[in-house]
Design a protein around this motif. Structure first.
Motif, PDB file in Angstrom:
ATOM      1  N   VAL A 237     -12.562  -4.821  35.873  1.00  0.00           N
ATOM      2  CA  VAL A 237     -12.681  -5.746  36.993  1.00  0.00           C
ATOM      3  C   VAL A 237     -13.223  -4.938  38.163  1.00  0.00           C
ATOM      4  CG1 VAL A 237     -11.439  -7.312  38.521  1.00  0.00           C
ATOM      5  CG2 VAL A 237     -10.747  -7.073  36.123  1.00  0.00           C
ATOM      6  N   ALA A 238     -14.483  -5.237  38.541  1.00  0.00           N
ATOM      7  CA  ALA A 238     -15.103  -4.483  39.627  1.00  0.00           C
ATOM      8  C   ALA A 238     -14.764  -5.100  40.967  1.00  0.00           C
ATOM      9  CB  ALA A 238     -16.619  -4.446  39.429  1.00  0.00           C
ATOM     10  N   GLN A 239     -14.584  -6.398  40.957  1.00  0.00           N
ATOM     11  CA  GLN A 239     -14.232  -7.087  42.205  1.00  0.00           C
ATOM     12  C   GLN A 239     -13.230  -8.177  41.861  1.00  0.00           C
ATOM     13  OE1 GLN A 239     -17.567  -8.134  44.919  1.00  0.00           O
ATOM     14  NE2 GLN A 239     -16.637 -10.169  44.881  1.00  0.00           N
ATOM     15  N   ASP A 240     -12.115  -8.151  42.572  1.00  0.00           N
ATOM     16  CA  ASP A 240     -11.040  -9.080  42.262  1.00  0.00           C
ATOM     17  C   ASP A 240     -11.465 -10.514  42.567  1.00  0.00           C
ATOM     18  OD1 ASP A 240      -8.321  -9.347  41.398  1.00  0.00           O
ATOM     19  OD2 ASP A 240      -7.884 -10.031  43.443  1.00  0.00           O
ATOM     20  N   TRP A 241     -10.889 -11.477  41.842  1.00  0.00           N
ATOM     21  CA  TRP A 241     -11.264 -12.879  42.043  1.00  0.00           C
ATOM     22  C   TRP A 241     -10.610 -13.484  43.279  1.00  0.00           C
ATOM     23  CZ3 TRP A 241      -6.783 -15.639  42.001  1.00  0.00           C
ATOM     24  CH2 TRP A 241      -5.726 -15.099  41.287  1.00  0.00           C
ATOM     25  N   ALA A 242      -9.636 -12.746  43.890  1.00  0.00           N
ATOM     26  CA  ALA A 242      -8.872 -13.357  44.988  1.00  0.00           C
ATOM     27  C   ALA A 242      -9.774 -13.783  46.145  1.00  0.00           C
ATOM     28  CB  ALA A 242      -7.806 -12.387  45.483  1.00  0.00           C
ATOM     29  N   GLY A 243     -10.872 -13.044  46.408  1.00  0.00           N
ATOM     30  CA  GLY A 243     -11.753 -13.392  47.516  1.00  0.00           C
ATOM     31  C   GLY A 243     -12.793 -14.438  47.145  1.00  0.00           C
ATOM     32  N   GLY A 244     -12.694 -15.067  46.015  1.00  0.00           N
ATOM     33  CA  GLY A 244     -13.686 -16.034  45.523  1.00  0.00           C
ATOM     34  C   GLY A 244     -13.901 -15.733  44.057  1.00  0.00           C
ATOM     35  N   ALA A 245     -15.167 -15.664  43.645  1.00  0.00           N
ATOM     36  CA  ALA A 245     -15.435 -15.334  42.245  1.00  0.00           C
ATOM     37  C   ALA A 245     -15.373 -13.824  42.044  1.00  0.00           C
ATOM     38  CB  ALA A 245     -16.808 -15.863  41.857  1.00  0.00           C
ATOM     39  N   GLY A 246     -14.739 -13.394  40.983  1.00  0.00           N
ATOM     40  CA  GLY A 246     -14.641 -11.963  40.702  1.00  0.00           C
ATOM     41  C   GLY A 246     -15.905 -11.437  40.039  1.00  0.00           C
ATOM     42  N   GLU A 247     -15.942 -10.107  39.902  1.00  0.00           N
ATOM     43  CA  GLU A 247     -17.096  -9.468  39.277  1.00  0.00           C
ATOM     44  C   GLU A 247     -16.601  -8.499  38.201  1.00  0.00           C
ATOM     45  OE1 GLU A 247     -20.572  -8.818  41.999  1.00  0.00           O
ATOM     46  OE2 GLU A 247     -20.111  -6.756  41.421  1.00  0.00           O
ATOM     47  N   VAL A 269     -19.413 -14.364  29.733  1.00  0.00           N
ATOM     48  CA  VAL A 269     -19.760 -15.542  30.541  1.00  0.00           C
ATOM     49  C   VAL A 269     -18.588 -16.520  30.608  1.00  0.00           C
ATOM     50  CG1 VAL A 269     -21.246 -17.602  30.535  1.00  0.00           C
ATOM     51  CG2 VAL A 269     -22.241 -15.342  30.215  1.00  0.00           C
ATOM     52  N   SER A 270     -17.799 -16.541  29.548  1.00  0.00           N
ATOM     53  CA  SER A 270     -16.709 -17.531  29.470  1.00  0.00           C
ATOM     54  C   SER A 270     -15.494 -17.154  30.317  1.00  0.00           C
ATOM     55  CB  SER A 270     -16.259 -17.680  28.013  1.00  0.00           C
ATOM     56  OG  SER A 270     -15.429 -16.575  27.669  1.00  0.00           O
ATOM     57  N   LEU A 271     -15.474 -15.938  30.856  1.00  0.00           N
ATOM     58  CA  LEU A 271     -14.262 -15.494  31.569  1.00  0.00           C
ATOM     59  C   LEU A 271     -14.039 -16.346  32.822  1.00  0.00           C
ATOM     60  CD1 LEU A 271     -14.780 -11.616  31.385  1.00  0.00           C
ATOM     61  CD2 LEU A 271     -13.056 -12.957  30.156  1.00  0.00           C
ATOM     62  N   ASP A 272     -12.870 -16.897  32.915  1.00  0.00           N
ATOM     63  CA  ASP A 272     -12.494 -17.611  34.134  1.00  0.00           C
ATOM     64  C   ASP A 272     -12.408 -16.618  35.293  1.00  0.00           C
ATOM     65  OD1 ASP A 272     -12.331 -20.154  33.218  1.00  0.00           O
ATOM     66  OD2 ASP A 272     -10.191 -20.066  32.732  1.00  0.00           O
ATOM     67  N   LEU A 273     -12.545 -17.101  36.500  1.00  0.00           N
ATOM     68  CA  LEU A 273     -12.339 -16.306  37.729  1.00  0.00           C
ATOM     69  C   LEU A 273     -13.462 -15.305  37.977  1.00  0.00           C
ATOM     70  CD1 LEU A 273      -8.579 -15.356  37.081  1.00  0.00           C
ATOM     71  CD2 LEU A 273      -9.444 -17.435  38.154  1.00  0.00           C
TER      72      LEU A 273
END
Ligand SMILES: CC(C)(COP(=O)(O)OP(=O)(O)OC[C@H]1O[C@@H](n2cnc3c(N)ncnc32)[C@H](O)[C@@H]1OP(=O)(O)O)[C@@H](O)C(=O)NCCC(=O)NCCS
Length: 418
Positions: A237-247, A269-273
């Protein structure tokens, strides 16, 4: 002050490296401006050097080296086979001792040793672009960053029959190792993962990051309809989903079939968040855009240099690969260090046993050792190098013939920085 190049054979007892090896490791990390690793952690990490070669330049009275180099024997895929390689890394010089020829001392010593041992090729990746050509290394492969917008990505083909399974990252070497071994043969320039590199992939712990563990790692394995594992992807997880969509950042993706490649991407592609997947060390010919109904969902970044190759033994290196056409070409290679110097006939009349011998015939092309390294895997085009003045065409059309001769079944790719 006198100095000498010294070779250290790393030892370990109960998973802890010997004192000389740990001192060497600390000096190397300081040269690269890395964070200080706690002594116990460093002693455990340095135990992974066992079986590899450490070199240092030492000054009288100082137990710590002022220059370092680490190398090991590995195998690299080449078109139609593989070749033994001296993998070179950790070249660092103490900040107070730079530009006095210490990099030169330690690297020349390593290359001479590798040549004496009969290793045909040396390979490294570099922090800087202008360092290694003077030692006969030529840039031979590139990587490219990919960014996939998962909100707009849809796949052209329906799902394949098979199974996706999440893996405990701790099981990666056993669960994914055989896949990696098969997958790497598909790309010239790919090498085995060392134990150290598996550890870094599994845990994020490596000496360069101060041995800080990264808890954000996930792995997924794809097996085909018969249950045979055909591909895996490791991502963080490079960028958490808490601020919007994660990366999500892909750390490694290896696939031996088109289906496994596609289904691993479909999984990402199917990963939520998640809004985007990035992969910094993708090859320059990823099929991903061709899988999508809208190829623009996958954006490719600029190419980045990766492998530098140094040919140490021309007949052994060029005899280890296979060629797509029958041809006879004479190459005049200039190499002040001597390893690759000579006028060489490359004769592929017998496609199974290419002949590489010295000759007194007139050369078709003239080039230096670094250019020869760039050409070896088929990743650089001799016609472009001729236009750049890096290769001299002595027989009209010879650069084109050389391009057809050295063409590889796929672009060179090495996704593992070392
Ligand atoms: C890069 C580094 C290893 C160079 O070591 P060094 O002992 O100063 O290099 P040397 O004195 O042996 O120089 C050898 C040649 O490279 C040249 N050179 C050295 N550093 C260079 C640089 N950063 N850019 C361009 N040329 C460089 C020297 O001018 C010399 O050229 P010459 O053959 O024409 O005389 C050292 O500065 C260092 O440790 N840097 C930080 C870690 C790092 O980036 N290591 C490289 C890992 S791939």
């Amino acid at each position: 002050m006198t100095h000498e190049v010294r070779r250290i054979v790393p030892h370990a007892a109960e998973g802890v490296a010997d004192a000389d090896t740990v001192t060497w490791a600390r000096a190397m990390l300081a040269a690269f401006l890395r964070p200080r690793v706690p002594p116990g952690d460093l002693a455990r990490a340095a135990a992974d050097y066992v079986g590899q070669r450490l070199r240092g330049v030492y000054e009288t009275g100082d137990p710590a080296p002022v220059a370092t180099l680490r190398s090991w024997d590995t195998r690299m895929s080449v078109p139609g086979g593989e070749v033994a390689v001296d993998a070179v890394t950790s070249i660092g010089v103490r900040s107070t001792h730079r530009r006095r020829g210490l990099l030169r001392a330690v690297l020349v010593d390593d290359l001479a040793d590798a040549a004496r041992a009969g290793t045909p090729v040396a390979a490294l990746t570099s922090t800087q672009g202008a360092l290694y050509e003077r030692f006969g290394f030529g840039l031979a492969s590139w990587n490219r960053a990919l960014r996939l917008d998962t909100r707009t990505a849809t796949f052209r083909a329906p799902e394949a029959t098979g199974r996706l399974r999440t893996l405990d990252v701790a099981t990666l070497p056993s669960a994914a190792g055989p896949v990696q071994d098969r997958a790497r043969r598909r790309h010239p320039g790919s090498m085995d993962r060392t134990g150290m590199s598996w550890t870094a992939l599994m845990t994020g712990e490596n000496t360069f990051s101060g041995m800080t563990a990264d808890p954000h790692r996930h792995a997924v394995l794809w097996s085909d309809a018969t249950g045979r594992p055909d591909g895996y992807v490791v991502y963080r997880v490079a960028q958490d989903w808490a601020g919007g969509a994660g990366e999500i950042a892909v750390l490694d993706l290896q696939a031996t079939t088109p289906e496994s490649y596609r289904e691993l991407w479909r999984h990402l592609v199917s990963l939520d968040l998640v809004g985007a997947v990035i992969w910094n060390d993708a090859s320059t010919d990823e099929p991903l855009p061709w899988l999508l109904t809208d190829p623009r969902a996958a954006a490719a970044g600029a190419g980045r240099e990766m492998l530098w190759l140094r040919i140490l033994d021309v007949p052994a290196a060029f005899g280890a690969r296979r060629y797509p056409v029958t041809e006879q070409l004479v190459l005049a290679v200039a190499d002040p260090a001597g390893h690759a110097a000579g006028t060489w006939l490359l004769d592929t009349t017998d496609p199974v046993e290419p002949r590489v011998v010295t000759t007194t015939a007139e050369p078709d092309v003239a080039l230096d050792a670094a250019t020869l390294g760039s050409l070896y895997l088929g990743g650089a085009d001799p016609r472009v190098l001729a236009r750049a003045g890096r290769l001299e065409e002595r027989t009209p059309g010879a650069a084109g013939r050389l391009a057809r001769l050295l063409a590889a079944p796929s672009v060179p790719w090495n996704g593992i920085r070392f």
